[in-house]
Design a protein around this motif. Structure first.
Motif, PDB file in Angstrom:
ATOM      1  N   LEU B  36      52.498   2.858  30.907  1.00  0.00           N
ATOM      2  CA  LEU B  36      53.394   2.097  31.784  1.00  0.00           C
ATOM      3  C   LEU B  36      54.429   3.023  32.405  1.00  0.00           C
ATOM      4  O   LEU B  36      55.394   2.578  33.003  1.00  0.00           O
ATOM      5  CB  LEU B  36      54.089   1.000  30.984  1.00  0.00           C
ATOM      6  CG  LEU B  36      53.150  -0.041  30.377  1.00  0.00           C
ATOM      7  CD1 LEU B  36      53.919  -1.058  29.573  1.00  0.00           C
ATOM      8  CD2 LEU B  36      52.349  -0.746  31.466  1.00  0.00           C
ATOM      9  N   SER B  38      53.523   5.577  34.533  1.00  0.00           N
ATOM     10  CA  SER B  38      52.995   6.198  35.749  1.00  0.00           C
ATOM     11  C   SER B  38      53.730   5.619  36.954  1.00  0.00           C
ATOM     12  O   SER B  38      54.325   4.551  36.868  1.00  0.00           O
ATOM     13  CB  SER B  38      51.512   5.886  35.910  1.00  0.00           C
ATOM     14  OG  SER B  38      50.803   6.396  34.826  1.00  0.00           O
ATOM     15  N   HIS B  40      54.313   3.542  40.245  1.00  0.00           N
ATOM     16  CA  HIS B  40      53.801   2.192  40.547  1.00  0.00           C
ATOM     17  C   HIS B  40      52.440   2.247  41.211  1.00  0.00           C
ATOM     18  O   HIS B  40      51.555   1.454  40.933  1.00  0.00           O
ATOM     19  CB  HIS B  40      54.765   1.447  41.474  1.00  0.00           C
ATOM     20  CG  HIS B  40      56.068   1.124  40.837  1.00  0.00           C
ATOM     21  ND1 HIS B  40      56.160   0.461  39.642  1.00  0.00           N
ATOM     22  CD2 HIS B  40      57.340   1.385  41.221  1.00  0.00           C
ATOM     23  CE1 HIS B  40      57.438   0.309  39.322  1.00  0.00           C
ATOM     24  NE2 HIS B  40      58.176   0.881  40.266  1.00  0.00           N
ATOM     25  N   THR B  43      49.638   2.199  38.938  1.00  0.00           N
ATOM     26  CA  THR B  43      49.613   1.152  37.913  1.00  0.00           C
ATOM     27  C   THR B  43      48.936  -0.100  38.464  1.00  0.00           C
ATOM     28  O   THR B  43      49.224  -0.528  39.570  1.00  0.00           O
ATOM     29  CB  THR B  43      51.053   0.810  37.475  1.00  0.00           C
ATOM     30  OG1 THR B  43      51.698   2.010  37.079  1.00  0.00           O
ATOM     31  CG2 THR B  43      51.047  -0.172  36.331  1.00  0.00           C
ATOM     32  N   TYR B  45      48.729  -3.812  38.445  1.00  0.00           N
ATOM     33  CA  TYR B  45      49.463  -5.009  38.054  1.00  0.00           C
ATOM     34  C   TYR B  45      48.577  -6.230  38.263  1.00  0.00           C
ATOM     35  O   TYR B  45      47.868  -6.308  39.272  1.00  0.00           O
ATOM     36  CB  TYR B  45      50.726  -5.169  38.899  1.00  0.00           C
ATOM     37  CG  TYR B  45      51.789  -4.125  38.638  1.00  0.00           C
ATOM     38  CD1 TYR B  45      52.676  -4.276  37.568  1.00  0.00           C
ATOM     39  CD2 TYR B  45      51.908  -3.000  39.440  1.00  0.00           C
ATOM     40  CE1 TYR B  45      53.659  -3.324  37.321  1.00  0.00           C
ATOM     41  CE2 TYR B  45      52.892  -2.043  39.204  1.00  0.00           C
ATOM     42  CZ  TYR B  45      53.768  -2.218  38.140  1.00  0.00           C
ATOM     43  OH  TYR B  45      54.730  -1.285  37.886  1.00  0.00           O
ATOM     44  N   SER B 109      46.535  -4.326  31.591  1.00  0.00           N
ATOM     45  CA  SER B 109      47.491  -4.234  32.692  1.00  0.00           C
ATOM     46  C   SER B 109      48.722  -5.089  32.438  1.00  0.00           C
ATOM     47  O   SER B 109      48.632  -6.141  31.798  1.00  0.00           O
ATOM     48  CB  SER B 109      46.838  -4.730  33.989  1.00  0.00           C
ATOM     49  OG  SER B 109      45.707  -3.970  34.272  1.00  0.00           O
ATOM     50  N   THR B 203      58.709   3.133  37.557  1.00  0.00           N
ATOM     51  CA  THR B 203      57.557   2.868  36.678  1.00  0.00           C
ATOM     52  C   THR B 203      57.570   1.425  36.204  1.00  0.00           C
ATOM     53  O   THR B 203      58.588   0.723  36.310  1.00  0.00           O
ATOM     54  CB  THR B 203      57.614   3.764  35.424  1.00  0.00           C
ATOM     55  OG1 THR B 203      58.789   3.402  34.678  1.00  0.00           O
ATOM     56  CG2 THR B 203      57.687   5.227  35.791  1.00  0.00           C
TER      57      THR B 203
END
Lengths: 660, 221
Positions: B36, B38, B40, B43, B45, B109, B203
């Motif tokens: 969590l 990294s 955005h 990532t 979501y 996620s 992040t």
């Protein structure tokens, strides 16, 4: 979309995965409904068939661009998407000096799309598109756009009409500009009256140094003419004098400029030619020539750079010689010319980025001509194939003589067998590799050449090879990734290379483990910044006191750029482009990334300068420099450049959770 | 290590579940944790919205869940999932499989929703009842994040429609289905990610902290 779906074992229970597939389908249908409702309200989509719209809705992604952010520009490389504005406002602005269309700024709103010409042709956009309000855009991948063009008559009509009007506009504009350019064309026979700076700033000999320096700083100029009240020049002061005659000489800033200037500057009258100025610079070892009128009063200054700008003709001549070369012997001469011209440019302080691009462009032209000459003996008509460049050549970052790193990709047409075709390509490649060697591109010691059966493959084989490296990131695969993933088509059918790239990017993006392994690998070597001393200089056994600028410098930038390009789906191979474009996608601030690029450019510049200006003329030097021998300014910039490399690595470390 | 332990000892997985569901859920539990920390952009979501037949998690039931991915700053409609529980009430095995499929889609996620407490209570109840497991993913609550990130528009939590208007999102009118809601939330998430980046909240971890801080701060003041 390829997301890093955590790898699930293949033997997962059938029933759950069937249910998942159904639920995904239900989700996709509902989510697409939103897009369909939007399309139904806008032309030409409202006239298109349900099937065509369904394709659009299922494949278009939705992206958000905050007000003020750049969406697309000439630097973004070949356009990969068709953009449709859903809400917000986008401004299209012409980039570059040549206007292609009649408008120079155009405002686009909801339901409007861009850049139709560029996405159809698969080339970079000529316009700069910026969001002027918070904007949501649909991104339809170019493949789906082209498929829609070929299946939907309504959409096809809309796009072709648009392109036709664009072409007509651009033809008229180009004609007008061509006439203007032709009349402005300058050559070495031009009189000095039209070259360089007119009415340059000058100060009197009594002016205090501080005032003179302030004048230079305010005007942003690198040299200052000293002239009497009668405008007759008596001296010149340049930035390089600042170091030797002011700072190091401990001269007070209140003393008059006359004490620090070079007296009796070289002068030419206005009707002398650029050629005369060039000759004077070469004979007297000077960088500026003052221009005066018949009475001896100052009217202009011509610098070495101004003369270089005129030499674009010279570049064009070399290029023409390459393109018309009848045989390899003629190309060998051109290759020598390219190197000579590159030396001159470097000596004149041309930046590393432009210089490497220039070398790459001419080397590309040379390689293409060698290929053409060999194609006269080897016929591949009716066969789709492409010559690929790898490594630094693939990244457009060649220095003067780089080893050959090349390969071939081909498609097997019906009625032919892959093996027989491969034998023909290998014979062709062997001849080409030998000729390239003759033109100053040494054979690759690692045998990464198209004549090696391992690197002369069908499209499917290349794809399989890439997948294999990505699935099993062992040391050899990672090493190969650093060479082969930086590929670029140099000749032939570029679509084959495009297909390879699409495959590579989708595989890499969906395999986070591979990118993490690449990141770990890239972090094994860090910049040589010392805790106590400025630089760590004992890393290279056998070369105490030296720093390897490639290993501990430029390679760091190159490796990190590659990983982010793969992670963010950037198609470019050039390190600077990769960093710029992936930073844009990751919302990294402009100034942050510019500092990184400046760092990389400075290290590259030092490398080039060390290799070609300090060693024996014509012989390629190493990358080992002694930081103690740099002047104070360069040392500081180098230190800052290494800091930028370290910053880039820390970011990678965080993004990929690498703990050493 | 914990993943293997859970795999062996079952972590409360209901005995009555079909073998394929047990296997799928165990495999989901054994997935390695996702970073969590990294950027955005890297990532994935998952935006979630639910439909229920009433307001109380212990008395009422979930009738549908819509999930949609925001990854690399983009929404891909092709990467969405919709569960219609209303249509599958009779078949307990089918419901268990739908829950397992939802877990597989989410993976590890971080989740994003509006008024997390409401949706989370229903989803956690459901996961417990149908599969016997505790479902505790990292969770972002837009109801608290929006006022924190767009304080110039509204610095207190508002009904979702208020935000839709403020942002000028033109997405039809009337009662919205969960997927339509998820689509709106996903867009707001895209806007938040850009804004958060500008504020140095770079992040998922930092964003979750921001969401908690906003909720605590505004509740206590």
């Amino acid at each position: 979309m390829n997301t890093p779906q955590e790898a699930m074992p293949a033997n997962v229970a059938q029933e759950v995965s069937q249910v998942e597939a159904m639920l995904r389908q239900a989700g996709q249908q509902r989510a697409a409904g939103n897009t369909l409702a939007f399309l139904a309200r806008h032309a030409p989509f409202n006239k298109m068939s349900e099937q065509a719209l369904q394709r659009f809705a299922e494949n278009a992604h939705i992206a958000f661009y905050p007000a003020g952010s750049q969406i697309l520009g000439p630097d973004s490389g070949n356009v990969r998407f068709f953009y449709l504005i859903e809400s917000g406002k986008v401004q299209a602005r012409q980039a570059g000096e040549v206007n292609v269309t009649e408008y120079s700024i155009l405002s686009l709103g909801a339901g409007e799309c861009f850049p139709i010409g560029a996405v159809t042709a698969g080339r970079p956009s000529t316009n700069l598109y910026t969001a002027v309000e918070d904007t949501f855009c649909y991104h339809l991948p170019a493949e789906d756009y082209l498929a829609l063009m070929s299946t939907s008559p309504e959409f096809n009509l809309f796009c072709t009409q648009y392109i036709a009007s664009l072409l007509e506009q651009s033809r008229r504009q180009l004609q007008a500009q061509f006439a203007q350019k032709a009349s402005e064309q300058q050559t070495l026979n031009s009189p000095l009256v039209g070259i360089g700076a007119r009415n340059p700033i000058s100060v009197t000999p009594e002016t205090p140094l501080r005032t003179a320096l302030e004048t230079m700083s305010q005007a942003g100029i690198g040299s200052l003419v000293i002239a009497g009240e009668d405008r007759k020049p008596v001296g010149i002061f340049t930035r390089s004098d600042l170091l030797d005659r002011v700072v190091l000489a401990d001269r007070s800033l209140t003393s008059p400029i006359a004490e620090a200037m070079s007296p009796a500057p070289f002068k030419l009258e206005e009707h002398a030619t650029a050629y005369d100025a060039m000759l004077a610079m070469a004979t007297h070892g000077i960088r500026h020539v003052l221009v005066t009128d018949h009475a001896g009063c100052l009217t202009g200054v011509v610098s070495e750079r101004d003369l270089f700008a005129l030499q674009r003709v010279g570049l064009r001549q070399i290029r023409q010689a390459i393109e018309e070369a009848p045989d390899v012997a003629a190309l060998q001469q051109s290759a020598t010319d390219v190197r000579q011209l590159a030396f001159n440019m470097l000596a004149q302080g041309i930046g590393a980025e432009q210089l490497t691009q220039f070398i790459s462009a001419l080397n590309d032209a040379l390689t293409r001509r060698v290929l053409q000459l060999n194609l006269e003996k080897h016929n591949f008509e009716g066969i789709d194939w492409a010559w690929l460049a790898f490594g630094s050549e693939g990244r457009d970052e060649q220095t003067f003589s780089t080893d050959q790193d090349n390969g071939i990709v081909f498609a097997v047409p019906a009625g032919e067998t892959a093996d027989a075709l491969k034998q023909r390509f290998l014979a062709f490649a062997l001849d080409t590799n030998k000729d390239l060697d003759g033109c100053g591109f040494p054979l690759c010691k690692g045998n990464i050449m198209a004549s090696n059966p391992q690197w002369c493959m069908t499209l499917d084989d290349w794809r399989a090879q890439f997948s294999k490296w990505i699935r099993t990131p062992e040391p050899v695969a990672l090493l190969n990734a650093t060479i082969f993933f930086d590929f670029r088509p140099l000749y032939g059918k570029a679509e084959l290379a495009d297909a390879m790239r699409r495959h590579l990017l989708s595989q890499a993006a969906s395999t986070p483990i591979f990118l993490q392994a690449m990141a770990r690998n890239a972090l094994e070597v860090g910049p040589p910044l010392g805790k106590i001393r400025d630089f760590v200089t004992d890393l290279e056994p056998g070369h105490p006191g030296k720093v390897d600028l490639k290993k501990y410098g430029s390679r760091i930038f190159v490796d990190v750029a590659r990983i982010y390009a793969l992670a963010t789906g950037v198609h470019s191979t050039n390190t600077i482009q990769r960093l710029k474009l992936s930073a844009q996608k990751m919302n990294i601030k402009g100034e942050e990334i510019n500092a990184v690029l400046d760092g990389m450019n400075f290290i590259q510049f030092l490398r080039l300068q060390h290799q070609y200006l300090e060693g024996e003329p014509g012989r390629q030097g190493d990358n080992l420099i002694d930081p103690d021998k740099l002047n104070e300014l360069d040392r500081r910039i180098l230190k800052e450049s290494f800091r930028q490399a370290r910053k880039l690595q820390s970011r990678l470390k965080l993004d990929y959770q690498v703990n050493h | 290590m914990f993943g293997i332990k859970k795999f062996i000892f079952g972590d409360g997985l209901l005995d009555s579940l079909p073998a394929d569901v047990k296997q799928a859920v165990s495999e989901w539990q054994a997935l390695p944790a996702v970073s969590l920390d990294s950027t955005h952009f890297l990532t994935r979501y998952v935006v979630i919205d639910v439909a229920t037949d009433g307001p109380k998690p212990d008395a009422n039931r979930l009738t549908g869940i819509a999930a949609m991915v925001v990854y690399r700053g983009e929404i891909a409609p092709g990467e969405s999932l919709f569960v219609d529980f209303a249509a599958s009430t009779a078949d307990a095995n089918l419901q268990a499989r739908q829950w397992a499929a939802l877990l597989r889609f989410i993976g590890q996620s971080p989740l994003v929703s509006y008024h997390q407490g409401f949706g989370a209570a229903f989803i956690q109840q459901g996961a417990k009842r149908q599969l016997g497991i505790a479902f505790e993913p990292p969770w972002l609550d837009l109801a608290w994040l929006l006022p924190a990130m767009f304080a110039e528009l509204n610095d207190k939590p508002q009904p979702l429609d208020e935000w839709v208007q403020r942002f000028g999102l033109d997405l039809g009118s009337g009662r919205r289905q969960p997927m339509e809601n998820a689509m709106i939330l996903a867009r707001m998430m895209q806007m938040i990610l850009v804004r958060a980046h500008g504020k140095g909240v770079g992040t998922a971890t930092a964003l979750i902290e921001e969401s908690h801080a906003s909720s605590v701060l505004r509740r206590t003041l």
